[in-house]
Scaffold this motif. Sequence first.
Motif, PDB file in Angstrom:
ATOM      1  N   ALA A  91       0.950  -1.412  14.281  1.00 56.46           N
ATOM      2  CA  ALA A  91       1.526  -1.265  12.948  1.00 56.46           C
ATOM      3  C   ALA A  91       3.005  -1.621  12.949  1.00 56.46           C
ATOM      4  CB  ALA A  91       1.329   0.168  12.452  1.00 56.46           C
ATOM      5  N   TYR A  92       3.720  -1.226  13.989  1.00 59.04           N
ATOM      6  CA  TYR A  92       5.138  -1.572  14.089  1.00 59.04           C
ATOM      7  C   TYR A  92       5.319  -3.082  14.164  1.00 59.04           C
ATOM      8  CZ  TYR A  92       9.864  -1.895  15.925  1.00 59.04           C
ATOM      9  OH  TYR A  92      11.170  -2.218  16.114  1.00 59.04           O
ATOM     10  N   GLU A  97       6.737  -8.255  11.561  1.00 58.35           N
ATOM     11  CA  GLU A  97       6.395  -9.665  11.308  1.00 58.35           C
ATOM     12  C   GLU A  97       6.299  -9.961   9.816  1.00 58.35           C
ATOM     13  OE1 GLU A  97       5.700 -12.403  13.320  1.00 58.35           O
ATOM     14  OE2 GLU A  97       6.569 -11.220  14.958  1.00 58.35           O
ATOM     15  N   ASN A  98       5.710  -9.038   9.042  1.00 58.11           N
ATOM     16  CA  ASN A  98       5.440  -9.282   7.631  1.00 58.11           C
ATOM     17  C   ASN A  98       6.463  -8.660   6.695  1.00 58.11           C
ATOM     18  OD1 ASN A  98       3.009 -10.710   8.184  1.00 58.11           O
ATOM     19  ND2 ASN A  98       2.025  -8.745   8.585  1.00 58.11           N
ATOM     20  N   ASN A 102       2.586  -2.517   3.469  1.00 57.88           N
ATOM     21  CA  ASN A 102       1.571  -2.447   2.435  1.00 57.88           C
ATOM     22  C   ASN A 102       0.432  -3.404   2.772  1.00 57.88           C
ATOM     23  OD1 ASN A 102       0.060  -2.465   0.067  1.00 57.88           O
ATOM     24  ND2 ASN A 102       1.879  -2.146  -1.197  1.00 57.88           N
ATOM     25  N   MET A 103      -0.788  -2.890   2.803  1.00 61.10           N
ATOM     26  CA  MET A 103      -1.944  -3.704   3.198  1.00 61.10           C
ATOM     27  C   MET A 103      -2.244  -4.808   2.178  1.00 61.10           C
ATOM     28  SD  MET A 103      -2.897  -2.767   6.122  1.00 61.10           S
ATOM     29  CE  MET A 103      -4.497  -3.485   6.293  1.00 61.10           C
ATOM     30  N   ASP A 104      -2.020  -4.552   0.883  1.00 63.02           N
ATOM     31  CA  ASP A 104      -2.268  -5.591  -0.120  1.00 63.02           C
ATOM     32  C   ASP A 104      -1.312  -6.765   0.049  1.00 63.02           C
ATOM     33  OD1 ASP A 104      -4.418  -4.400  -1.312  1.00 63.02           O
ATOM     34  OD2 ASP A 104      -3.244  -3.414  -2.882  1.00 63.02           O
ATOM     35  N   LYS A 105      -0.061  -6.489   0.349  1.00 60.04           N
ATOM     36  CA  LYS A 105       0.907  -7.571   0.544  1.00 60.04           C
ATOM     37  C   LYS A 105       0.623  -8.323   1.842  1.00 60.04           C
ATOM     38  CE  LYS A 105       4.578  -5.524  -2.156  1.00 60.04           C
ATOM     39  NZ  LYS A 105       5.918  -4.942  -2.145  1.00 60.04           N
ATOM     40  N   MET A 106       0.104  -7.648   2.845  1.00 62.18           N
ATOM     41  CA  MET A 106      -0.247  -8.324   4.084  1.00 62.18           C
ATOM     42  C   MET A 106      -1.433  -9.262   3.904  1.00 62.18           C
ATOM     43  SD  MET A 106       0.101  -5.634   7.149  1.00 62.18           S
ATOM     44  CE  MET A 106       1.630  -4.863   7.577  1.00 62.18           C
ATOM     45  N   ARG A 107      -2.323  -8.902   2.979  1.00 60.93           N
ATOM     46  CA  ARG A 107      -3.487  -9.750   2.715  1.00 60.93           C
ATOM     47  C   ARG A 107      -3.139 -10.931   1.800  1.00 60.93           C
ATOM     48  NH1 ARG A 107      -6.400  -4.590   1.564  1.00 60.93           N
ATOM     49  NH2 ARG A 107      -7.418  -4.064   3.517  1.00 60.93           N
TER      50      ARG A 107
END
Length: 112
Positions: A91-92, A97-98, A102-107
């Motif tokens: 997670a770190y 990197e991103n 937030n999982m939606d922004k990562m997708r």
Amino acid sequence: MEIIMSILAGTLFGTGIYNLLQKQLLRIIIGTVLISNGAHLFILTMGELKRGQPPILREGVTDYVDPLPQALILTSIVISFGVTSLLLVLAYRASKENQTDNMDKMRGNEYE
């Protein structure tokens, strides 16, 4: 006592599943920790919470405690500690990197 432990394990499972369904990575990791702790309590409860002597053969002792649930829980604690450490490192790294957790922004879904 088994009823209280079962309710507590169920509460940990429920809050863990609620946290797994969140969008932030840290809450997802907290959810996995809560589910693993609920599993520890569940294993302990299924091993019957009874009192007795340690499982060492001695004269005059007839009531022994089953050591299998304690051995399973000890193994499970070590495994869940390793999994939690791995998830925290991943997670770190993903948040660095991103630039978000937030999982939606990562997708790639920018709507909120």
